[in-house]
Design a protein around this motif. Structure first.
Motif, mmCIF file in Angstrom:
data_model
loop_
_atom_site.group_PDB
_atom_site.id
_atom_site.type_symbol
_atom_site.label_atom_id
_atom_site.label_comp_id
_atom_site.label_asym_id
_atom_site.label_seq_id
_atom_site.Cartn_x
_atom_site.Cartn_y
_atom_site.Cartn_z
ATOM 1 N N THR A 197 35.116 24.500 24.930
ATOM 2 C CA THR A 197 35.046 24.337 23.405
ATOM 3 C C THR A 197 36.396 26.233 23.019
ATOM 4 N N ALA A 198 37.053 25.266 22.451
ATOM 5 C CA ALA A 198 38.275 26.384 21.647
ATOM 6 C C ALA A 198 37.326 27.422 20.905
ATOM 7 N N THR A 199 38.030 28.519 21.409
ATOM 8 C CA THR A 199 36.824 29.467 20.782
ATOM 9 C C THR A 199 38.294 30.357 20.284
ATOM 10 N N ALA A 200 37.884 30.844 19.249
ATOM 11 C CA ALA A 200 39.071 31.784 18.655
ATOM 12 C C ALA A 200 39.386 32.730 19.188
ATOM 13 N N PRO A 201 41.218 33.274 18.870
ATOM 14 C CA PRO A 201 41.161 34.025 19.612
ATOM 15 C C PRO A 201 41.322 35.590 18.774
ATOM 16 N N ILE A 202 41.496 36.679 19.699
ATOM 17 C CA ILE A 202 40.475 38.248 19.502
ATOM 18 C C ILE A 202 41.398 38.256 20.166
ATOM 19 N N THR A 203 41.580 39.332 18.265
ATOM 20 C CA THR A 203 42.610 40.406 17.965
ATOM 21 C C THR A 203 42.461 41.587 18.652
ATOM 22 N N ALA A 204 43.536 41.936 19.300
ATOM 23 C CA ALA A 204 43.216 43.420 20.577
ATOM 24 C C ALA A 204 43.868 44.137 19.779
ATOM 25 N N PRO A 205 43.119 45.608 19.971
ATOM 26 C CA PRO A 205 44.283 46.819 19.311
ATOM 27 C C PRO A 205 45.708 46.806 20.180
ATOM 28 N N ALA A 206 46.730 47.665 18.739
ATOM 29 C CA ALA A 206 47.899 46.687 19.266
ATOM 30 C C ALA A 206 48.245 47.983 20.396
ATOM 31 N N ASP A 207 47.214 49.160 20.195
ATOM 32 C CA ASP A 207 47.612 50.107 21.605
ATOM 33 C C ASP A 207 46.949 49.983 22.855
ATOM 34 N N MET A 208 46.557 48.209 22.600
ATOM 35 C CA MET A 208 46.035 47.841 23.960
ATOM 36 C C MET A 208 47.021 47.549 24.715
ATOM 37 N N SER A 209 46.773 47.409 26.181
ATOM 38 C CA SER A 209 48.075 47.219 27.216
ATOM 39 C C SER A 209 47.273 46.384 28.503
ATOM 40 N N ALA A 210 46.030 46.902 28.507
ATOM 41 C CA ALA A 210 45.138 45.796 29.727
ATOM 42 C C ALA A 210 44.008 45.886 29.218
ATOM 43 N N LEU A 211 42.771 45.168 29.578
ATOM 44 C CA LEU A 211 41.118 45.892 29.678
ATOM 45 C C LEU A 211 40.830 45.097 31.154
ATOM 46 N N GLY A 212 40.279 46.638 31.419
ATOM 47 C CA GLY A 212 39.296 46.864 32.259
ATOM 48 C C GLY A 212 37.494 46.344 32.163
ATOM 49 N N LEU A 213 37.319 45.297 32.969
ATOM 50 C CA LEU A 213 36.386 44.885 33.245
ATOM 51 C C LEU A 213 34.892 45.087 34.249
ATOM 52 N N ARG A 214 34.754 46.432 34.214
ATOM 53 C CA ARG A 214 33.446 46.580 34.672
ATOM 54 C C ARG A 214 32.356 45.650 35.737
ATOM 55 N N GLU A 215 31.404 45.434 36.646
ATOM 56 C CA GLU A 215 30.790 44.014 37.295
ATOM 57 C C GLU A 215 29.431 44.746 36.247
ATOM 58 N N ILE A 216 29.330 43.322 35.462
ATOM 59 C CA ILE A 216 28.491 42.671 34.706
ATOM 60 C C ILE A 216 27.242 43.904 35.073
ATOM 61 N N ALA A 217 26.283 44.506 34.675
ATOM 62 C CA ALA A 217 24.194 44.639 35.240
ATOM 63 C C ALA A 217 23.821 43.814 34.732
ATOM 64 N N PHE A 218 22.898 43.280 36.064
ATOM 65 C CA PHE A 218 22.169 42.141 35.104
ATOM 66 C C PHE A 218 20.641 42.959 35.946
ATOM 67 N N PRO A 219 19.545 42.813 34.848
ATOM 68 C CA PRO A 219 18.217 43.109 35.875
ATOM 69 C C PRO A 219 17.988 42.247 37.144
#
Length: 191
Positions: free
Chosen positions: A35-57
């Motif tokens: 499904t089409a999702t709306a864009p998210i406005t990134a902070p102006a100073d964001m060059s890249a986002l890092g995502l740590r592994e999601i912690a699940f139960p």
């Protein structure tokens, strides 16, 4: 004569037993609805986002797909399994959707060589469970750290449900993916 038939009879019984063994195991990939999702406005100073592994139960990290029954008991069957390690698959799915919505590189830890995200998201899930023909519950917290900017952090709690469209494990798997897609709204809102 009877002595010669016993080994043949035993072999035939083994073949019949193998043919009537447990049902075929089904494996599912974790994916989000198209499904089409709306864009998210990134902070102006964001060059890249890092995502740590999601912690699940623990129950959500198992290879067997967990489902909550009407009595509240969590069951997992060897007949219905994830095709890959659930936390890693969920992390890659969330990262892929975030990259599309942010139009910014989004890396999963460990970062690729040369990648230097200046914002890092850490997601800790307290509950991620669904019921057949019911709903998926996703609760936890997301922390966004702005690295190199006094290591500023922002933590937001999230809790929402996603309906399961039918009584099968395939329906449950689709709802798990849809819940993770909604999680990108939480991360985007915390940026």
């Amino acid at each position: 004569m009877m002595m010669r038939l016993r080994p043949i009879l035993a072999a035939l019984l083994l073949i019949v037993a193998a043919c009537t063994a447990a049902p075929e195991q089904r494996q599912y990939l974790l994916d989000a609805p198209n499904t089409a999702t709306a864009p998210i406005t990134a902070p102006a100073d964001m060059s890249a986002l890092g995502l740590r592994e999601i912690a699940f139960p623990l129950y959500a990290r198992r290879a067997q797909i967990a489902a909550r029954g009407p009595d509240g008991a969590i069951t997992a069957s060897d007949d219905f399994r994830w095709a890959e390690e659930p936390a890693r698959a969920a992390t890659r799915l969330v990262a892929r959707i975030l990259a599309e919505r942010l139009s910014t590189p989004t890396y999963v830890e460990p970062w690729p060589q040369g990648a230097r995200p200046n914002f890092v998201a850490t997601i800790e899930v307290d509950r991620f469970i669904g019921s057949l023909d019911g709903e998926v519950v996703l609760e936890g917290q997301a922390t966004i750290s702005a690295l190199g900017q006094n290591d500023e952090r922002r933590t937001v709690r999230f809790a929402f449900t996603e309906p399961v469209a039918g009584p099968t494990h395939a329906d449950l798997v689709r709802a798990y993916g849809a819940a993770l897609a909604r999680l990108t709204d939480v991360v985007g809102g915390a940026l």
